[in-house]
Design a protein around this motif. Structure first.
Motif, PDB file in Angstrom:
ATOM      1  N   TRP A 192      -1.791  33.959 -10.853  1.00  0.00           N
ATOM      2  CA  TRP A 192      -1.232  34.331  -9.545  1.00  0.00           C
ATOM      3  C   TRP A 192      -2.094  35.375  -8.842  1.00  0.00           C
ATOM      4  O   TRP A 192      -2.903  36.059  -9.488  1.00  0.00           O
ATOM      5  CB  TRP A 192       0.205  34.851  -9.661  1.00  0.00           C
ATOM      6  CG  TRP A 192       0.458  35.944 -10.670  1.00  0.00           C
ATOM      7  CD1 TRP A 192       1.006  35.789 -11.909  1.00  0.00           C
ATOM      8  CD2 TRP A 192       0.192  37.358 -10.533  1.00  0.00           C
ATOM      9  NE1 TRP A 192       1.092  37.000 -12.563  1.00  0.00           N
ATOM     10  CE2 TRP A 192       0.609  37.982 -11.734  1.00  0.00           C
ATOM     11  CE3 TRP A 192      -0.351  38.160  -9.526  1.00  0.00           C
ATOM     12  CZ2 TRP A 192       0.497  39.366 -11.967  1.00  0.00           C
ATOM     13  CZ3 TRP A 192      -0.453  39.525  -9.750  1.00  0.00           C
ATOM     14  CH2 TRP A 192      -0.033  40.116 -10.953  1.00  0.00           C
ATOM     15  N   ARG A 198       3.204  38.556  -0.695  1.00  0.00           N
ATOM     16  CA  ARG A 198       3.953  37.620  -1.559  1.00  0.00           C
ATOM     17  C   ARG A 198       3.063  37.146  -2.700  1.00  0.00           C
ATOM     18  O   ARG A 198       1.826  37.145  -2.589  1.00  0.00           O
ATOM     19  CB  ARG A 198       4.501  36.446  -0.755  1.00  0.00           C
ATOM     20  CG  ARG A 198       3.429  35.530  -0.242  1.00  0.00           C
ATOM     21  CD  ARG A 198       3.954  34.427   0.675  1.00  0.00           C
ATOM     22  NE  ARG A 198       2.812  33.623   1.127  1.00  0.00           N
ATOM     23  CZ  ARG A 198       2.475  32.454   0.621  1.00  0.00           C
ATOM     24  NH1 ARG A 198       3.186  31.888  -0.324  1.00  0.00           N
ATOM     25  NH2 ARG A 198       1.407  31.811   1.074  1.00  0.00           N
ATOM     26  N   VAL A 200       1.452  34.421  -4.875  1.00  0.00           N
ATOM     27  CA  VAL A 200       1.056  33.018  -4.688  1.00  0.00           C
ATOM     28  C   VAL A 200       0.540  32.510  -6.025  1.00  0.00           C
ATOM     29  O   VAL A 200      -0.240  33.186  -6.696  1.00  0.00           O
ATOM     30  CB  VAL A 200      -0.063  32.894  -3.618  1.00  0.00           C
ATOM     31  CG1 VAL A 200      -0.394  31.436  -3.342  1.00  0.00           C
ATOM     32  CG2 VAL A 200       0.333  33.623  -2.341  1.00  0.00           C
ATOM     33  N   ARG A 201       0.945  31.302  -6.409  1.00  0.00           N
ATOM     34  CA  ARG A 201       0.560  30.753  -7.710  1.00  0.00           C
ATOM     35  C   ARG A 201      -0.240  29.454  -7.538  1.00  0.00           C
ATOM     36  O   ARG A 201      -0.315  28.901  -6.461  1.00  0.00           O
ATOM     37  CB  ARG A 201       1.804  30.447  -8.549  1.00  0.00           C
ATOM     38  CG  ARG A 201       2.647  31.663  -8.852  1.00  0.00           C
ATOM     39  CD  ARG A 201       3.910  31.283  -9.645  1.00  0.00           C
ATOM     40  NE  ARG A 201       4.783  32.437  -9.769  1.00  0.00           N
ATOM     41  CZ  ARG A 201       4.684  33.357 -10.726  1.00  0.00           C
ATOM     42  NH1 ARG A 201       3.752  33.238 -11.648  1.00  0.00           N
ATOM     43  NH2 ARG A 201       5.500  34.386 -10.761  1.00  0.00           N
ATOM     44  N   GLU A 204      -3.222  27.035  -4.815  1.00  0.00           N
ATOM     45  CA  GLU A 204      -3.209  27.745  -3.538  1.00  0.00           C
ATOM     46  C   GLU A 204      -3.730  29.185  -3.728  1.00  0.00           C
ATOM     47  O   GLU A 204      -4.485  29.699  -2.893  1.00  0.00           O
ATOM     48  CB  GLU A 204      -1.772  27.737  -2.969  1.00  0.00           C
ATOM     49  CG  GLU A 204      -1.579  28.487  -1.671  1.00  0.00           C
ATOM     50  CD  GLU A 204      -2.353  27.899  -0.489  1.00  0.00           C
ATOM     51  OE1 GLU A 204      -3.048  26.884  -0.677  1.00  0.00           O
ATOM     52  OE2 GLU A 204      -2.283  28.490   0.601  1.00  0.00           O
ATOM     53  N   ALA A 205      -3.340  29.806  -4.843  1.00  0.00           N
ATOM     54  CA  ALA A 205      -3.797  31.172  -5.128  1.00  0.00           C
ATOM     55  C   ALA A 205      -5.319  31.196  -5.229  1.00  0.00           C
ATOM     56  O   ALA A 205      -5.991  32.056  -4.634  1.00  0.00           O
ATOM     57  CB  ALA A 205      -3.165  31.671  -6.427  1.00  0.00           C
TER      58      ALA A 205
END
Ligand code: CLF
Ligand code: SF4
Length: 506
Positions: A192, A198, A200-201, A204-205
């Motif tokens: 992450w 926020r 993000v995992r 996308e991270a």
């Protein structure tokens, strides 16, 4: 025995035209940037920086101030709670500092170590995830000791928005750790990140992280900052991908790439350590470095420093400079002392350069395809001046008639402790030097001498206290002469990178 090297794997360098002996370009004709011969402004920036210049690391020291505890991402190879005084790896630190304490410590260290040239922030978390502390520290050092070079290391996530402030402060050296540009690879390294408030995992991270790293590098470059990229080599995860990473970061403007082996002992408590992910062998690391070197300048002398490291690379003096041990009261201004040390280093450099040039002339008649690998024991200062039994590491050079080039370093345990030889430590050293033809030392005891010779590694004391490259070339001169007389069969020849021939005494 030199291990055979499989050059057919995923990191195999692509086929290319052989390089002319006098060519300064990593890829031969068609490369855009010489491997040596830097523009004057860049040469001035790297000259006294022990990480950006391999030669400078013999002479100059760095220190890290651990003012950055927090991080904005998670890497599977990091666990910052673990601390051990014998441990040297990024993220490890014995005490955290406030910016005020950091400045006080820098001045105290600078008053005692005149070869100190660089102060860096390298954790234990991410420098730019702690921007207030990081910038207060950099500003304080800039005011108190303006002759010291400022350096900073970051994962790059928060880099783009901080480039202008760093450049405005006169920071000219920034390291960005880039382990991937492909999010499919990244999701196996980073569980992450925290971005825009926020967590993000997943892919996308990694996509966000990679975009921001490349953006940050390009912005730094446009502001005249030299960017070093560190990449952790993780076998089976990103090793095959790293040559593409080297290409991408160089295209973005990075100056040098530093491929470091994953450290993942289970007792470190990291995800990789606990799940059995191993680090690369020395041979695997070299293979990735060779592949990356087709596209980028590659650093080979990194010591994977602690976040509170003090001293020359390879020596750790952090324990002598904890806050409780600093002298009371303000430290003296040691700028003059540092200037004098620079003059001493310049004299040593001139002597070493002259000795190297003379040695290169003496080996000019050696066969162009003859090469040898020698290990060197040094205390620092660029000389062959360490006793074999006292060495905790050896620098390994590939030598040919074109010169001596650092191939890497091999960590060992000191064989001689309290006047006694440790058999286990000797075995470690023999394994670490297994691919070397000789080891150049100031002295070596009779027992290790015999075992080195039996392992096909010549223990050589005839070049003690000479500058390293000249010593390696002088040894090579004798090696070439013995090869010509048929007394030895060299195990490698340039153009025979598999290196699977063996050395035999005639
Ligand atoms: Fe420190 Fe890093 Fe600056 Fe050097 S270390 S912040 S660039 S002053 Fe150097 Fe240590 Fe390797 Fe880093 S040997 S871990 S590359
Ligand atoms: Fe640890 Fe550095 Fe990764 Fe943060 S960026 S998790 S401090 S290794």
């Amino acid at each position: 025995m030199r291990h055979s090297v499989d050059l057919t794997g995923p990191c195999a360098p692509p086929e290319r035209e052989p390089r002319a002996a006098n060519c300064g370009f990593a890829r031969g004709c068609g490369d855009a940037q010489p491997a040596s011969g830097l523009p004057d402004d860049v040469a001035a920036l790297v000259r006294d920086h022990p990480c950006y210049s391999e030669e400078a690391h013999h002479h100059f020291a760095r220190m890290h101030v651990a003012v950055a505890p927090a991080c904005n991402i998670q890497c599977h190879y990091c666990h910052r709670k673990y601390d051990c005084a014998n441990e040297s790896r990024p993220g490890v630190v014995s005490e955290r500092l406030s910016p005020e304490d950091a400045v006080r410590k820098v001045l105290a260290v600078a008053a005692e170590i005149p070869e100190l040239s660089v102060v860096g922030i390298a954790g234990p978390g991410d420098a730019l995830a702690n921007p207030e502390a990081a910038f207060a520290t950099l500003e304080g050092i800039r005011r108190a000791a303006p002759d010291l070079t400022l350096c900073l290391s970051t994962n790059g996530l928060a880099l783009p928005e901080h480039v202008d402030r760093l450049a405005g402060l006169g920071v000219r050296h920034v390291t960005v750790t880039v382990n991937m540009t492909d999010p499919a690879v990244g999701e196996r390294i980073y569980p992450w990140i925290v971005h825009g408030g926020r967590k993000v995992r997943g892919r996308e991270a990694s996509r966000i992280l990679s975009d921001r790293q490349l953006q940050g590098i390009a912005r730094l470059r446009s502001r005249g900052v030299l960017v070093k990229v560190n990449s952790v080599v993780i076998p089976g995860v990103n090793d095959a991908h790293l040559p593409a990473v080297a290409r991408a970061v160089r295209a973005a403007g990075a100056f040098v790439v530093n491929l470091v082996p994953l450290l993942s002992a289970p007792e470190h408590g990291t995800h990789y350590g606990l799940t059995g992910q191993r680090g690369p062998t020395a041979e695997e690391l070299e293979r990735v470095q060779a592949a990356a070197e087709l596209d980028a300048r590659v650093m080979r002398h990194c010591r994977q420093c602690r976040a509170d490291a003090v001293g020359r690379l390879g020596e750790d003096r952090f324990e002598a400079y904890t806050l409780s041990k600093l002298p009371p009261g303000p430290a003296r201004d040691a700028r003059e002392l540092r200037a004098e040390r620079r003059e001493v280093v310049e004299r040593a450099r001139r002597i070493a350069a002259r000795a190297r040039a003379e040695a290169v002339l003496r080996v000019a008649g050696a066969p162009p395809d003859l090469t040898a690998r020698v290990a060197v024991a040094t205390k620092g200062g660029g000389l062959v001046d360490q006793h074999f039994g006292h060495a905790h590491e050896f620098l390994v050079y590939d030598v040919s008639r074109d010169g001596a080039r650092l191939a890497g370093r091999r960590a060992t345990d000191a064989y001689c402790t309290g006047g006694e030889g440790e058999d286990d430590a000797l075995s470690v050293a023999l394994r670490a030097l297994a691919d070397c033809d000789a080891v150049l030392v100031a002295k070596v005891g009779r027992c290790p001498q015999g075992q080195l010779a039996a392992a096909g590694i010549e223990p050589a004391t005839g070049h003690a206290f000479q500058p390293i490259e000249a010593a390696a070339l002088a040894w090579f001169e004798g090696f070439a002469a013995r090869a010509e007389r048929g007394e030895i069969v060299p195990r490698t020849r340039l153009g025979d990178p598999a290196g699977d021939a063996t050395t035999e005494a005639a």
